[in-house]
Enzyme design. Sequence first.
Site, PDB file in Angstrom:
ATOM      1  N   HIS A 136      -5.139-106.846 -23.077  1.00  0.00           N
ATOM      2  CA  HIS A 136      -5.874-107.853 -23.866  1.00  0.00           C
ATOM      3  C   HIS A 136      -5.005-109.089 -24.071  1.00  0.00           C
ATOM      4  O   HIS A 136      -3.784-109.046 -23.904  1.00  0.00           O
ATOM      5  CB  HIS A 136      -6.249-107.293 -25.245  1.00  0.00           C
ATOM      6  CG  HIS A 136      -7.413-106.360 -25.212  1.00  0.00           C
ATOM      7  ND1 HIS A 136      -7.276-105.018 -24.951  1.00  0.00           N
ATOM      8  CD2 HIS A 136      -8.743-106.574 -25.398  1.00  0.00           C
ATOM      9  CE1 HIS A 136      -8.472-104.447 -24.989  1.00  0.00           C
ATOM     10  NE2 HIS A 136      -9.380-105.364 -25.248  1.00  0.00           N
ATOM     11  N   LYS A 140      -4.393-110.424 -30.025  1.00  0.00           N
ATOM     12  CA  LYS A 140      -4.948-109.169 -30.556  1.00  0.00           C
ATOM     13  C   LYS A 140      -3.970-108.525 -31.536  1.00  0.00           C
ATOM     14  O   LYS A 140      -2.782-108.403 -31.249  1.00  0.00           O
ATOM     15  CB  LYS A 140      -5.284-108.217 -29.403  1.00  0.00           C
ATOM     16  CG  LYS A 140      -6.049-107.000 -29.861  1.00  0.00           C
ATOM     17  CD  LYS A 140      -6.791-106.323 -28.728  1.00  0.00           C
ATOM     18  CE  LYS A 140      -7.492-105.055 -29.180  1.00  0.00           C
ATOM     19  NZ  LYS A 140      -8.470-105.273 -30.256  1.00  0.00           N
TER      20      LYS A 140
HETATM   21  N1  LIG Z   1     -16.431-104.198 -30.759  1.00  0.00           N
HETATM   22  C1  LIG Z   1     -16.359-105.193 -29.864  1.00  0.00           C
HETATM   23  O1  LIG Z   1     -17.164-105.262 -28.907  1.00  0.00           O
HETATM   24  C2  LIG Z   1     -15.314-106.240 -30.037  1.00  0.00           C
HETATM   25  C3  LIG Z   1     -14.450-106.151 -31.094  1.00  0.00           C
HETATM   26  N2  LIG Z   1     -13.548-107.137 -31.343  1.00  0.00           N
HETATM   27  C4  LIG Z   1     -12.783-106.999 -32.573  1.00  0.00           C
HETATM   28  O2  LIG Z   1     -13.346-107.916 -33.511  1.00  0.00           O
HETATM   29  C5  LIG Z   1     -12.341-108.430 -34.370  1.00  0.00           C
HETATM   30  C6  LIG Z   1     -12.384-109.975 -34.333  1.00  0.00           C
HETATM   31  O3  LIG Z   1     -12.161-110.432 -33.029  1.00  0.00           O
HETATM   32  P1  LIG Z   1     -12.105-112.006 -32.700  1.00  0.00           P
HETATM   33  O4  LIG Z   1     -13.333-112.696 -33.134  1.00  0.00           O
HETATM   34  O5  LIG Z   1     -11.686-112.075 -31.274  1.00  0.00           O
HETATM   35  O6  LIG Z   1     -10.884-112.447 -33.646  1.00  0.00           O
HETATM   36  P2  LIG Z   1     -10.547-113.905 -34.219  1.00  0.00           P
HETATM   37  O7  LIG Z   1      -9.174-113.796 -34.788  1.00  0.00           O
HETATM   38  O8  LIG Z   1     -10.845-114.952 -33.201  1.00  0.00           O
HETATM   39  O9  LIG Z   1     -11.606-114.093 -35.403  1.00  0.00           O
HETATM   40  C7  LIG Z   1     -11.549-113.382 -36.617  1.00  0.00           C
HETATM   41  C8  LIG Z   1     -11.977-114.328 -37.718  1.00  0.00           C
HETATM   42  O10 LIG Z   1     -12.111-113.603 -38.933  1.00  0.00           O
HETATM   43  C9  LIG Z   1     -11.469-114.351 -39.964  1.00  0.00           C
HETATM   44  N3  LIG Z   1     -11.098-113.479 -41.065  1.00  0.00           N
HETATM   45  C10 LIG Z   1      -9.948-112.817 -41.277  1.00  0.00           C
HETATM   46  N4  LIG Z   1     -10.030-112.127 -42.438  1.00  0.00           N
HETATM   47  C11 LIG Z   1     -11.258-112.364 -42.953  1.00  0.00           C
HETATM   48  C12 LIG Z   1     -11.942-111.941 -44.132  1.00  0.00           C
HETATM   49  N5  LIG Z   1     -11.353-111.157 -45.042  1.00  0.00           N
HETATM   50  N6  LIG Z   1     -13.214-112.365 -44.319  1.00  0.00           N
HETATM   51  C13 LIG Z   1     -13.819-113.172 -43.443  1.00  0.00           C
HETATM   52  N7  LIG Z   1     -13.213-113.631 -42.321  1.00  0.00           N
HETATM   53  C14 LIG Z   1     -11.949-113.217 -42.083  1.00  0.00           C
HETATM   54  C15 LIG Z   1     -10.297-115.000 -39.279  1.00  0.00           C
HETATM   55  O11 LIG Z   1      -9.793-116.088 -40.016  1.00  0.00           O
HETATM   56  P3  LIG Z   1      -8.228-116.535 -39.784  1.00  0.00           P
HETATM   57  O12 LIG Z   1      -8.127-116.872 -38.331  1.00  0.00           O
HETATM   58  O13 LIG Z   1      -8.079-117.688 -40.714  1.00  0.00           O
HETATM   59  O14 LIG Z   1      -7.404-115.338 -40.166  1.00  0.00           O
HETATM   60  C16 LIG Z   1     -10.950-115.444 -37.962  1.00  0.00           C
HETATM   61  O15 LIG Z   1     -11.638-116.664 -38.121  1.00  0.00           O
HETATM   62  C17 LIG Z   1     -11.035-107.788 -33.904  1.00  0.00           C
HETATM   63  O16 LIG Z   1     -10.805-106.632 -34.712  1.00  0.00           O
HETATM   64  C18 LIG Z   1     -11.330-107.351 -32.469  1.00  0.00           C
HETATM   65  O17 LIG Z   1     -10.561-106.254 -32.075  1.00  0.00           O
HETATM   66  C19 LIG Z   1     -13.440-108.223 -30.527  1.00  0.00           C
HETATM   67  C20 LIG Z   1     -14.239-108.348 -29.444  1.00  0.00           C
HETATM   68  C21 LIG Z   1     -15.247-107.357 -29.098  1.00  0.00           C
HETATM   69  O1  LIG Z   2      -9.718-107.802 -29.708  1.00  0.00           O
HETATM   70  C1  LIG Z   2     -10.451-107.931 -28.699  1.00  0.00           C
HETATM   71  O2  LIG Z   2     -10.523-109.006 -28.070  1.00  0.00           O
HETATM   72  C2  LIG Z   2     -11.280-106.795 -28.298  1.00  0.00           C
HETATM   73  N1  LIG Z   2     -11.345-105.776 -29.076  1.00  0.00           N
HETATM   74  C3  LIG Z   2     -12.112-104.600 -28.903  1.00  0.00           C
HETATM   75  C4  LIG Z   2     -11.202-103.409 -28.811  1.00  0.00           C
HETATM   76  O3  LIG Z   2     -10.233-103.328 -29.582  1.00  0.00           O
HETATM   77  O4  LIG Z   2     -11.464-102.514 -28.010  1.00  0.00           O
HETATM   78  C5  LIG Z   2     -13.121-104.730 -27.792  1.00  0.00           C
HETATM   79  C6  LIG Z   2     -12.715-105.581 -26.634  1.00  0.00           C
HETATM   80  O5  LIG Z   2     -11.889-104.851 -25.787  1.00  0.00           O
HETATM   81  C7  LIG Z   2     -12.077-106.880 -27.046  1.00  0.00           C
END
Ligand SMILES: NC(=O)C1=CN([C@@H]2O[C@H](COP(=O)(O)OP(=O)(O)OC[C@H]3O[C@@H](n4cnc5c(N)ncnc54)[C@H](OP(=O)(O)O)[C@@H]3O)[C@@H](O)[C@H]2O)C=CC1
Ligand SMILES: O=C(O)C1=N[C@H](C(=O)O)C[C@H](O)C1
Length: 252
Positions: A136, A140
């Site tokens: 990744h 992450k």
């Molecule tokens: N299940 C799936 O298919 C997928 C899961 N994920 C997971 O999703 C999560 C987010 O991924 P991604 O969008 O790429 O991450 P990002 O870091 O791009 O976005 C996360 C956002 O959440 C904000 N944030 C942090 N804490 C809080 C809070 N307490 N309340 C509200 N907002 C908050 C962050 O703010 P700030 O930057 O200011 O901290 C940031 O804007 C990760 O855990 C990732 O592993 C990701 C992709 C796919």
């Molecule tokens: O953090 C990410 O970007 C992603 N998180 C998820 C994971 O932890 O498996 C899903 C995807 O792989 C992207």
Amino acid sequence: MKIALIGYGKMGKMIEQIAKDRGHEIVSIIDINNQQDFDSPAFASADVAIEFTAPQAAYGNYLKAWEHGVKVVSGSTGWMKEHGDEVKARCTEGGQTLFWASNFSVGVAIFQAVNRYLAKIMNGFPQYDVCMQETHHIHKLDAPSGTAITLAEEIVDNIDRKKDWKRGVTVWTNDGHEDEGDPTTADDLIINSVRDGEVPGIHTVMYDSEADMITIEHDAHSRKGFALGAVLAAEYTQKHNGLLTTSDLFKF
Ligand SMILES: NC(=O)C1=CN([C@@H]2O[C@H](COP(=O)(O)OP(=O)(O)OC[C@H]3O[C@@H](n4cnc5c(N)ncnc54)[C@H](OP(=O)(O)O)[C@@H]3O)[C@@H](O)[C@H]2O)C=CC1
Ligand SMILES: O=C(O)C1=N[C@H](C(=O)O)C[C@H](O)C1
């Protein structure tokens, strides 16, 4: 549907676009700087909140959404070990709704089915050892990825010679830095993690023997598949309650 977004990062922004394209209305966007909006009438008017934040934030966000009577779809990873049992109880006995998946893409749902099928076959072939790698982007926060843990649990459930999964080495290719991982034995399924540039997500399962290697891999080209799956999951919660996941949504 009226949708609230919790987390407005890489996933939140992509989900906003796809939700609008599918005719939904975004009624509230909560990020780290406007937590007071959980108490707003706009948030309470949502049919569902889609939550993609961070390992330390997810559980608290579920509680806040439920307090306001809002169902949750979440893809945040890395919180399950600490809060998994309580969240499960709140949904199965407490009447709350959470649609959670470590990976929302239909491609990974298919990959998981292949993974389970292959593991059942490989249970009969002890000359093969199995290990995994996930790659990744460098932003992450958790390792191994949630998807890798889901895949590993399915392998451990189906291969008698593997008792548990363990963290192998985590390598950051940009600066050459490396973390050692857990102590392991032959009973453990090792998951190695690589953090490299802006890679959206690659998951690889390898069965290696003296004679040959069998490899299966899912390689996400972008975050679009994750985001579309999350919006489909939100639509699914209109008619379904409790603890839901992608095997409820993608039936094959
Ligand atoms: N299940 C799936 O298919 C997928 C899961 N994920 C997971 O999703 C999560 C987010 O991924 P991604 O969008 O790429 O991450 P990002 O870091 O791009 O976005 C996360 C956002 O959440 C904000 N944030 C942090 N804490 C809080 C809070 N307490 N309340 C509200 N907002 C908050 C962050 O703010 P700030 O930057 O200011 O901290 C940031 O804007 C990760 O855990 C990732 O592993 C990701 C992709 C796919
Ligand atoms: O953090 C990410 O970007 C992603 N998180 C998820 C994971 O932890 O498996 C899903 C995807 O792989 C992207």
